[in-house]
Write a protein that holds these residues in place. Sequence first.
Motif, mmCIF file in Angstrom:
data_model
loop_
_atom_site.group_PDB
_atom_site.id
_atom_site.type_symbol
_atom_site.label_atom_id
_atom_site.label_comp_id
_atom_site.label_asym_id
_atom_site.label_seq_id
_atom_site.Cartn_x
_atom_site.Cartn_y
_atom_site.Cartn_z
ATOM 1 N N MET A 1 0.830 -1.191 0.000
ATOM 2 C CA MET A 1 0.000 0.000 0.000
ATOM 3 C C MET A 1 0.876 1.257 0.000
ATOM 4 O O MET A 1 0.611 2.180 -0.743
ATOM 5 N N GLU A 2 1.893 1.267 0.813
ATOM 6 C CA GLU A 2 2.787 2.421 0.886
ATOM 7 C C GLU A 2 3.446 2.703 -0.460
ATOM 8 O O GLU A 2 3.553 3.857 -0.892
ATOM 9 N N VAL A 3 3.852 1.643 -1.134
ATOM 10 C CA VAL A 3 4.532 1.781 -2.418
ATOM 11 C C VAL A 3 3.582 2.366 -3.459
ATOM 12 O O VAL A 3 3.960 3.262 -4.226
ATOM 13 N N GLU A 4 2.344 1.881 -3.497
ATOM 14 C CA GLU A 4 1.372 2.390 -4.455
ATOM 15 C C GLU A 4 1.091 3.870 -4.221
ATOM 16 O O GLU A 4 0.981 4.652 -5.169
ATOM 17 N N VAL A 5 0.965 4.252 -2.954
ATOM 18 C CA VAL A 5 0.722 5.652 -2.621
ATOM 19 C C VAL A 5 1.911 6.506 -3.052
ATOM 20 O O VAL A 5 1.744 7.600 -3.598
ATOM 21 N N LEU A 6 3.114 6.006 -2.826
ATOM 22 C CA LEU A 6 4.313 6.733 -3.233
ATOM 23 C C LEU A 6 4.337 6.930 -4.753
ATOM 24 O O LEU A 6 4.591 8.032 -5.240
ATOM 25 N N VAL A 7 4.049 5.881 -5.501
ATOM 26 C CA VAL A 7 4.040 5.977 -6.966
ATOM 27 C C VAL A 7 2.977 6.976 -7.427
ATOM 28 O O VAL A 7 3.238 7.821 -8.293
ATOM 29 N N ASP A 8 1.776 6.907 -6.850
ATOM 30 C CA ASP A 8 0.710 7.835 -7.226
ATOM 31 C C ASP A 8 1.063 9.281 -6.879
ATOM 32 O O ASP A 8 0.839 10.192 -7.680
ATOM 33 N N ALA A 9 1.613 9.484 -5.680
ATOM 34 C CA ALA A 9 1.945 10.845 -5.235
ATOM 35 C C ALA A 9 3.059 11.448 -6.091
ATOM 36 O O ALA A 9 2.992 12.623 -6.462
ATOM 37 N N VAL A 10 4.064 10.668 -6.411
ATOM 38 C CA VAL A 10 5.137 11.179 -7.268
ATOM 39 C C VAL A 10 4.593 11.433 -8.671
ATOM 40 O O VAL A 10 4.926 12.435 -9.302
ATOM 41 N N GLY A 11 3.746 10.552 -9.168
ATOM 42 C CA GLY A 11 3.151 10.750 -10.487
ATOM 43 C C GLY A 11 2.348 12.028 -10.571
ATOM 44 O O GLY A 11 2.412 12.765 -11.560
ATOM 45 N N THR A 12 1.609 12.330 -9.525
ATOM 46 C CA THR A 12 0.801 13.548 -9.477
ATOM 47 C C THR A 12 1.679 14.797 -9.473
ATOM 48 O O THR A 12 1.343 15.805 -10.077
ATOM 49 N N ASN A 13 2.820 14.721 -8.784
ATOM 50 C CA ASN A 13 3.708 15.878 -8.631
ATOM 51 C C ASN A 13 4.936 15.810 -9.533
ATOM 52 O O ASN A 13 5.902 16.537 -9.314
ATOM 53 N N TYR A 14 4.917 14.964 -10.534
ATOM 54 C CA TYR A 14 6.120 14.693 -11.327
ATOM 55 C C TYR A 14 6.713 15.939 -11.968
ATOM 56 O O TYR A 14 7.919 16.143 -11.954
#
Length: 121
Positions: A1-14
């Motif tokens: 779950m943590e990894v998915e959130v990290l990927v989504d958050a970085v993708g949003t702020n890329y």
Amino acid sequence: MEVEVLVDAVGTNYKILYGKFSPCLTNNMKTMAWESVTEKVIIVSLQCTRGVMEVLKKWQDMQSVVKKKEAQRRKNLTQTAGGPSQLPMLKPWEEKMHLTGMDVESEPKIADAGEGEGLNC
């Protein structure tokens, strides 16, 4: 779950996290974006709280793993001597990292306009 959130958050702020510095994109904005990513990761983290530098390091480590897996997969595709690939498929979060072009060397392939938070130049 943590990894998915990290990927989504970085993708949003890329665009902010990996964009070129300019009068419209400052180091302070990048720092605030990493703090935002870190907050999102801390919310779902059950084991520990991470600092900004720890989240950044985790992201860089994940990028490295995905790059290595994808390079090995491509190498394996060009080999001869039959049989299906013996390499495991990428995990969903790894596939998302790979498909959205989330490496520092490449241009992001994510949607424009409104995807990144706070970049209005």
